[in-house]
Scaffold this motif. Structure first.
Motif, PDB file in Angstrom:
ATOM      1  N   CYS A  25       0.844  -1.191   0.000  1.00  0.00           N
ATOM      2  CA  CYS A  25       0.000   0.000   0.000  1.00  0.00           C
ATOM      3  C   CYS A  25       0.882   1.245   0.000  1.00  0.00           C
ATOM      4  CB  CYS A  25      -0.880  -0.014   1.240  1.00  0.00           C
ATOM      5  SG  CYS A  25      -1.878   1.460   1.416  1.00  0.00           S
ATOM      6  N   CYS A  42      -6.009  -0.129   5.369  1.00  0.00           N
ATOM      7  CA  CYS A  42      -6.598   1.220   5.310  1.00  0.00           C
ATOM      8  C   CYS A  42      -7.606   1.413   4.180  1.00  0.00           C
ATOM      9  CB  CYS A  42      -5.494   2.272   5.216  1.00  0.00           C
ATOM     10  SG  CYS A  42      -4.731   2.366   3.587  1.00  0.00           S
ATOM     11  N   SER A  44      -7.079   1.749   1.026  1.00  0.00           N
ATOM     12  CA  SER A  44      -6.571   2.498  -0.119  1.00  0.00           C
ATOM     13  C   SER A  44      -6.511   1.601  -1.351  1.00  0.00           C
ATOM     14  CB  SER A  44      -5.179   3.030   0.204  1.00  0.00           C
ATOM     15  OG  SER A  44      -4.531   3.436  -0.983  1.00  0.00           O
TER      16      SER A  44
END
Ligand SMILES: [Zn+2]
Length: 134
Positions: A25, A42, A44
């Motif tokens: 990430c 997260c 993302s």
């Protein structure tokens, strides 16, 4: 000097499959395997492909005696959590072991192995497993 095209094709392909390609990430820095488009930490979607180290340590393991029906003929088998040298944790099958001689904390390395054969067509799936380093 060895030219790239003098290496037998089979060997080259094998080498590529052997690589442990995971995702990393760009936002929070978490790396994971197998590759996914969305970060499990997260959320993302800015994920890049990374080559993960093929060596690590076996953190925990469990012996599967009653697997999903597709895997019944392979039972019992060992599944474990491996922490790679860069800290990435991977859930994978542990191979080449005598289950009661396996210990948590041993050094392991990734190997490319047969996963299972499917039905009458005999389609064989291959994938990454880990084995204790000798
Ligand atoms: Zn993230």
């Amino acid at each position: 000097m060895v030219k790239a095209n003098s290496i037998p094709r089979v060997w080259r392909e094998r080498t590529i499959k052997y690589r442990l390609i995971g995702g990393k990430c760009k936002k929070c820095g978490k790396s994971f395997y197998p590759f996914r488009r969305i970060c499990p930490r997260c959320g993302s979607e800015e994920i890049e492909e990374v080559h993960l180290p093929r060596e690590g340590k076996l953190l925990y393991y469990t012996v599967i005696r009653a697997p999903p029906s597709d895997f019944e003929e392979y039972a019992p088998y060992v599944v474990g959590i491996v922490e790679l040298k860069d800290g990435t944790r991977v859930l994978a099958q542990i191979t080449d072991v005598v289950e009661d001689q396996l210990e948590e904390g041993v050094d392991v390395e990734a190997v490319f192995r047969k996963y299972r054969e499917q039905g009458k067509e005999g389609i064989i799936e291959y994938g990454i497993k880990f084995r204790p380093k000798t």
